[in-house]
Write a protein that holds these residues in place. Structure first.
Motif, PDB file in Angstrom:
ATOM      1  N   ASP A  87       0.802  -1.229   0.000  1.00  0.00           N
ATOM      2  CA  ASP A  87       0.000   0.000   0.000  1.00  0.00           C
ATOM      3  C   ASP A  87       0.837   1.283   0.000  1.00  0.00           C
ATOM      4  O   ASP A  87       0.615   2.195   0.774  1.00  0.00           O
ATOM      5  CB  ASP A  87      -0.979   0.009   1.188  1.00  0.00           C
ATOM      6  N   PHE A  88       1.811   1.341  -0.890  1.00  0.00           N
ATOM      7  CA  PHE A  88       2.618   2.540  -1.066  1.00  0.00           C
ATOM      8  C   PHE A  88       2.394   3.060  -2.484  1.00  0.00           C
ATOM      9  O   PHE A  88       1.820   2.379  -3.320  1.00  0.00           O
ATOM     10  CB  PHE A  88       4.105   2.265  -0.806  1.00  0.00           C
ATOM     11  N   ASP A  89       2.857   4.269  -2.742  1.00  0.00           N
ATOM     12  CA  ASP A  89       2.663   4.900  -4.046  1.00  0.00           C
ATOM     13  C   ASP A  89       3.778   4.478  -4.997  1.00  0.00           C
ATOM     14  O   ASP A  89       4.947   4.798  -4.776  1.00  0.00           O
ATOM     15  CB  ASP A  89       2.650   6.420  -3.889  1.00  0.00           C
ATOM     16  N   LEU A  90       3.419   3.776  -6.065  1.00  0.00           N
ATOM     17  CA  LEU A  90       4.419   3.349  -7.048  1.00  0.00           C
ATOM     18  C   LEU A  90       5.129   4.523  -7.709  1.00  0.00           C
ATOM     19  O   LEU A  90       6.268   4.389  -8.153  1.00  0.00           O
ATOM     20  CB  LEU A  90       3.753   2.492  -8.132  1.00  0.00           C
ATOM     21  N   ARG A  91       4.479   5.672  -7.767  1.00  0.00           N
ATOM     22  CA  ARG A  91       5.097   6.836  -8.399  1.00  0.00           C
ATOM     23  C   ARG A  91       6.297   7.369  -7.603  1.00  0.00           C
ATOM     24  O   ARG A  91       7.096   8.142  -8.122  1.00  0.00           O
ATOM     25  CB  ARG A  91       4.068   7.951  -8.586  1.00  0.00           C
ATOM     26  N   ALA A  92       6.423   6.962  -6.342  1.00  0.00           N
ATOM     27  CA  ALA A  92       7.530   7.438  -5.504  1.00  0.00           C
ATOM     28  C   ALA A  92       8.883   6.908  -5.989  1.00  0.00           C
ATOM     29  O   ALA A  92       9.911   7.546  -5.782  1.00  0.00           O
ATOM     30  CB  ALA A  92       7.306   7.029  -4.050  1.00  0.00           C
TER      31      ALA A  92
END
Length: 127
Positions: A87-92
């Motif tokens: 549940d983290f942002d892949l865009r990071a």
């Protein structure tokens, strides 16, 4: 006579299905980012906090699935090891994980899940 009615009913159902309104399927955004770390030269130490990184230069605007990172050993998910991150942002372009307490070895890899799943290079985990 019953066969005649059954055949007619089947033809009606087929035509009804074909003639009915078609809804456009939602386009899926499949993105397979290049994993940049860990690489074959990487050595993780059990208990350390490390970054899993990937290239975001070609990331789509919309990413529809939640992200996660799994640890693999010998090309398969490591047994009894929960997801390293989720549940983290892949865009990071990165996520920090804790190296789990596993048997030291050189045949570990990670799989990055999001819109698709891709596996990085083998690397080492040491005590």
């Amino acid at each position: 006579m019953q066969l005649k009615y059954a055949t007619g009913f089947l033809a009606f159902c087929t035509l009804s299905a074909v003639a009915g309104p078609l809804t456009k399927r939602r386009e899926l955004d499949v993105w397979v980012p290049n994993i940049t770390s860990p690489t074959s030269d990487t050595v993780w130490h059990i208990g350390d906090r490390v970054n899993v990184t990937w290239d975001t230069s070609d990331a789509p605007v919309q990413i529809s699935n939640g992200a996660s990172v799994l640890l693999n050993v010998h090309g398969r998910p490591a047994e009894d090891v929960p997801k390293l991150a989720q549940d983290f942002d892949l865009r990071a372009g990165f996520v920090e994980v804790t190296v789990p307490d596993v048997s030291p070895g050189t045949d570990y890899s990670i799989t990055l899940f999001g819109d698709s799943g891709n596996t990085g290079e083998n690397f080492a985990i040491v005590a």
